[in-house]
Design a protein around this motif. Structure first.
Motif, short mmCIF file in Angstrom:
data_model
loop_
_atom_site.label_atom_id
_atom_site.label_comp_id
_atom_site.label_asym_id
_atom_site.label_seq_id
_atom_site.Cartn_x
_atom_site.Cartn_y
_atom_site.Cartn_z
N LYS A 1 0.84 -1.21 0.00
CA LYS A 1 0.00 0.00 0.00
C LYS A 1 0.87 1.25 0.00
O LYS A 1 0.59 2.22 -0.72
CB LYS A 1 -0.94 0.00 1.21
N HIS A 2 1.93 1.23 0.80
CA HIS A 2 2.85 2.37 0.84
C HIS A 2 3.55 2.54 -0.51
O HIS A 2 3.69 3.66 -1.01
CB HIS A 2 3.88 2.18 1.96
N TYR A 3 3.99 1.44 -1.10
CA TYR A 3 4.65 1.49 -2.41
C TYR A 3 3.69 2.07 -3.46
O TYR A 3 4.09 2.90 -4.29
CB TYR A 3 5.10 0.08 -2.81
N ARG A 4 2.44 1.65 -3.42
CA ARG A 4 1.44 2.16 -4.36
C ARG A 4 1.31 3.68 -4.22
O ARG A 4 1.26 4.41 -5.22
CB ARG A 4 0.09 1.49 -4.10
N GLN A 5 1.25 4.17 -2.99
CA GLN A 5 1.14 5.60 -2.76
C GLN A 5 2.33 6.35 -3.32
O GLN A 5 2.17 7.42 -3.93
CB GLN A 5 1.00 5.89 -1.26
#
Length: 156
Positions: free
Chosen positions: A126-130
């Motif tokens: 999720k952090h990588y996506r952001q």
């Protein structure tokens, strides 16, 4: 058994790509992969091949570490040579949460995460996506080849 229409489209693209690449091969000798989107590896192959057949760049990102084997040799009490094997994983150098596929489509950076079944994004993913979306890239989640095609045609 009826085949998935999106998989049939991919097989046709593969045959056409093979015709261009190997024009002297007789038609009866042409083969393709047995494409499937039922497994993560199969879906990854479908997406990468589809993108490559359409003139885009795509590559699989391996996020697993490396298994290292330690071997220790010793002589037991009755004189026999013995080997003890102990293994451990060294972490990968890839950013935690990296997507399974990295692609460039029409000059845009696209990251594609493969999720089969009940699999969900981890907090690192999720952090990588952001971070990808904040930087202007595109992040897609694909659980079937048809779903990927729908997203692809909507965006490009």
């Amino acid at each position: 058994m009826l085949k998935n229409p999106s998989i049939l489209l991919l097989k046709q693209l593969a045959i056409n790509h093979h015709r261009i690449r190997y024009p002297n091969t007789p038609e009866h000798a042409r083969t393709t992969h047995n494409y499937t989107d039922k497994t993560a590896n199969g879906l990854t192959r479908c997406i990468i091949d589809y993108l490559r057949f359409n003139g885009h760049q795509a590559e699989r990102i391996n996020t697993t570490g490396t298994y290292r084997m330690n071997k220790t040799k010793y002589t037991d009490v009755i004189g026999r040579q013995r080997t003890i094997q102990e293994g451990f994983w060294t972490p990968s150098g890839v950013t935690k949460g990296s997507a399974d596929i990295s692609a460039t489509i029409n000059g845009r950076s696209v990251k594609i995460e493969i999720k089969i079944g009940r699999d969900r994004l981890s907090p690192e993913q999720k952090h990588y996506r952001q971070t990808i979306e904040r930087a202007g890239g595109t992040y897609l989640i694909a659980s079937s080849f048809q779903q990927f095609l729908d997203q692809y045609h909507q965006l490009f």
